[in-house]
Design an enzyme around this catalytic site. Structure first.
Site, short mmCIF file in Angstrom:
data_model
loop_
_atom_site.label_atom_id
_atom_site.label_comp_id
_atom_site.label_asym_id
_atom_site.label_seq_id
_atom_site.Cartn_x
_atom_site.Cartn_y
_atom_site.Cartn_z
N GLU A 6 -32.64 15.26 -9.66
CA GLU A 6 -32.16 14.03 -9.02
C GLU A 6 -33.31 13.41 -8.21
O GLU A 6 -33.43 12.20 -8.08
CB GLU A 6 -31.00 14.40 -8.08
N ARG B 52 -25.60 8.89 -10.14
CA ARG B 52 -26.96 9.00 -9.58
C ARG B 52 -27.98 8.22 -10.41
O ARG B 52 -29.12 8.67 -10.59
CB ARG B 52 -27.41 10.46 -9.49
N SER C 234 -29.94 17.46 -2.62
CA SER C 234 -29.73 18.09 -3.93
C SER C 234 -30.95 17.85 -4.82
O SER C 234 -31.33 16.70 -5.03
CB SER C 234 -28.52 17.48 -4.63
C1 LIG Z 1 -30.39 16.37 3.61
C2 LIG Z 1 -30.23 15.34 2.52
C3 LIG Z 1 -28.96 15.03 2.06
C4 LIG Z 1 -28.80 14.08 1.04
N1 LIG Z 1 -27.53 13.79 0.62
C5 LIG Z 1 -27.34 12.87 -0.35
C6 LIG Z 1 -26.02 12.56 -0.79
O1 LIG Z 1 -25.02 13.07 -0.29
N2 LIG Z 1 -25.88 11.65 -1.79
C7 LIG Z 1 -26.96 11.03 -2.36
O2 LIG Z 1 -26.75 10.21 -3.27
N3 LIG Z 1 -28.22 11.30 -1.94
C8 LIG Z 1 -28.44 12.20 -0.96
N4 LIG Z 1 -29.71 12.49 -0.56
C9 LIG Z 1 -30.84 11.84 -1.20
C10 LIG Z 1 -31.37 10.60 -0.43
O3 LIG Z 1 -30.96 10.62 0.90
C11 LIG Z 1 -30.88 9.28 -1.06
O4 LIG Z 1 -31.27 9.23 -2.42
C12 LIG Z 1 -31.45 8.07 -0.33
O5 LIG Z 1 -30.88 6.88 -0.85
C13 LIG Z 1 -32.97 7.97 -0.44
O6 LIG Z 1 -33.38 6.95 0.44
P1 LIG Z 1 -34.86 6.84 0.94
O7 LIG Z 1 -34.97 5.54 1.67
O8 LIG Z 1 -35.27 8.04 1.65
O9 LIG Z 1 -35.62 6.69 -0.46
P2 LIG Z 1 -37.05 7.26 -0.85
O10 LIG Z 1 -37.00 8.73 -0.96
O11 LIG Z 1 -38.10 6.67 0.00
O12 LIG Z 1 -37.18 6.65 -2.31
C14 LIG Z 1 -36.34 7.11 -3.35
C15 LIG Z 1 -36.62 6.27 -4.60
O13 LIG Z 1 -36.21 4.92 -4.38
C16 LIG Z 1 -37.32 4.02 -4.52
N5 LIG Z 1 -37.15 3.01 -3.48
C17 LIG Z 1 -37.07 3.22 -2.14
N6 LIG Z 1 -36.86 2.03 -1.50
C18 LIG Z 1 -36.82 1.07 -2.48
C19 LIG Z 1 -36.65 -0.34 -2.47
N7 LIG Z 1 -36.47 -1.03 -1.33
N8 LIG Z 1 -36.68 -1.00 -3.66
C20 LIG Z 1 -36.85 -0.34 -4.82
N9 LIG Z 1 -37.03 1.00 -4.91
C21 LIG Z 1 -37.00 1.69 -3.74
C22 LIG Z 1 -38.55 4.89 -4.32
O14 LIG Z 1 -39.70 4.33 -4.94
C23 LIG Z 1 -38.11 6.19 -4.94
O15 LIG Z 1 -38.25 6.14 -6.34
C24 LIG Z 1 -29.91 13.43 0.48
C25 LIG Z 1 -31.20 13.75 0.95
C26 LIG Z 1 -31.36 14.70 1.96
C27 LIG Z 1 -32.73 14.99 2.47
#
Ligand SMILES: Cc1cc2nc3c(=O)[nH]c(=O)nc-3n(C[C@H](O)[C@H](O)[C@H](O)COP(=O)(O)OP(=O)(O)OC[C@H]3O[C@@H](n4cnc5c(N)ncnc54)[C@H](O)[C@@H]3O)c2cc1C
Length: 337
Positions: free
Chosen positions: A333, A163, A237
């Site tokens: 996380e 992570r 998580s």
């Molecule tokens: C129900 C649920 C289940 C999940 N299950 C998992 C799982 O199984 N495994 C797992 O690893 N994660 C899981 N997650 C967490 C999440 O889905 C992941 O971390 C996902 O990659 C976040 O993507 P996002 O586009 O929503 O990022 P955001 O929440 O918008 O951003 C997350 C971080 O990344 C940065 N960021 C976003 N886009 C960029 C970019 N283009 N360039 C640079 N930085 C950027 C943001 O500034 C922030 O710091 C889960 C979340 C939920 C709600």
């Protein structure tokens, strides 16, 4: 660029947060124009994907939110069994994985149904069901906010860990990930060894699952286990699974013989944070609208009108309690903004 934008529908905790500036970028020229803008130069910045791994503490984000809008993927190379897929940052992760599964390109099927956008996936080296993106990551291109230029990162320079990546730590806030290239396989052995999956296939009487059956299994298990943010605010998580030293583990075993653990390198063990939180008595806890999910202790939820600070306060209480009971520090996380 828009002003005073409500981010409630842009974060899966469903927190009403107003951002002073909000900019959508679709291509390099949008990015170059933004970098030249005074607002960009003078503001605190937040790159936003799907907002599924964020907790806003306050109801006002005094800065510039930048959301990549570039979408789609293409095959950029093929070498023997490998196919190289370049995908744009604003592409929905789960839809992309489905398309790879349909195309028969192997490597991402265990990561089905993870919310968010492709650009955020390298940020914490997303992982599930025994697979992380680093396993089939090839390279990425990112805008460097300091130089205004695009920089390529290969797998080593991303410094992926559990992570984590360079983007979450040393280079936090410096790069906007614009494209990610994966090296997927036309033929591959599927990773079905993760506990829940084996049970799932046994129950269904499926002996040799194919890539489609595997991704459907992952989706079924996830739907049964995790609360859907469309109905109940959450960011998956909240804490990472802690990795502890053998000496502490041996000590804990005496007091908690049933503590689950997985070997994680020399003299170290990974302990499921969900178990620690559950056994500390937090599962199903609720104060106001902030709570711990009643089926999944690792997921903190917003039942409607919790504030970011209330959810954070709950997380800190859990962190303190787990430290007191087990001597283990839980690391969030979720990105705290
Ligand atoms: C129900 C649920 C289940 C999940 N299950 C998992 C799982 O199984 N495994 C797992 O690893 N994660 C899981 N997650 C967490 C999440 O889905 C992941 O971390 C996902 O990659 C976040 O993507 P996002 O586009 O929503 O990022 P955001 O929440 O918008 O951003 C997350 C971080 O990344 C940065 N960021 C976003 N886009 C960029 C970019 N283009 N360039 C640079 N930085 C950027 C943001 O500034 C922030 O710091 C889960 C979340 C939920 C709600």
């Amino acid at each position: 660029m828009e002003r005073f934008v409500d981010l409630k529908s842009y974060n899966t905790f469903g927190l009403p947060v107003v951002a002073s500036y909000f900019s959508l970028i679709s291509d390099t020229s949008d990015m170059e124009a933004l970098i030249a803008d005074n607002v960009f130069q003078e503001s605190r910045k937040l790159i936003l994907g799907g907002g599924s791994n964020l907790l806003f503490l306050d109801d006002f984000f005094d800065g510039l939110v930048i959301q990549p809008q570039n979408k789609g993927w293409e095959v950029v190379d093929e070498k023997g069994n490998l196919v190289f897929i370049k995908v744009q940052a604003g592409t929905d992760w789960a839809a992309f994985v489905d398309e790879m599964v349909d195309a028969g390109y192997h490597g991402l099927e265990n990561l089905a149904l993870i919310p968010g956008k492709v650009g955020a996936a390298p940020m914490q080296n997303i992982g599930a069901y025994g697979v992380e993106i680093k396993d089939c990551f090839y390279e990425l291109e990112a805008f460097d906010f300091q130089t205004g230029k695009i920089k390529k990162f290969d797998k080593d320079s991303c410094d992926f860990g559990y992570r984590s990546s360079i983007f979450k730590h040393n280079a936090r806030g410096r790069y906007l990930i614009n494209t990610v290239t994966f090296a997927l396989k036309k033929q591959a052995n599927l990773n079905t060894s993760y506990g829940n999956l084996e049970d799932y296939f046994t129950k269904k009487g499926i002996k040799n699952p194919d890539i489609k059956e595997l991704s459907e299994a992952v989706k079924d298990i996830r739907r049964a286990k995790l609360p859907d943010p469309t109905f109940i605010g959450n960011a998956g998580s909240f804490f990472k699974n802690p990795v502890i030293h053998q000496l502490l583990f041996d000590d804990l075993l005496k007091e908690f013989p049933q503590i689950p653990a997985f070997p994680a390198g020399t003299n170290t063990y990974k302990i499921p944070a969900a178990w620690l939180i559950d056994h500390a008595g937090w599962k199903g806890y609720r104060k106001g609208d902030a709570g711990v999910h009643d089926k999944q202790a690792l997921v903190l939820v917003n039942y409607g009108n919790a504030s970011g600070r209330e959810i954070f306060a709950l997380a800190m209480k859990i962190q303190l309690d787990v430290k007191k009971k087990y001597g283990i520090h839980l690391d969030p996380e979720v990105n705290i903004i």
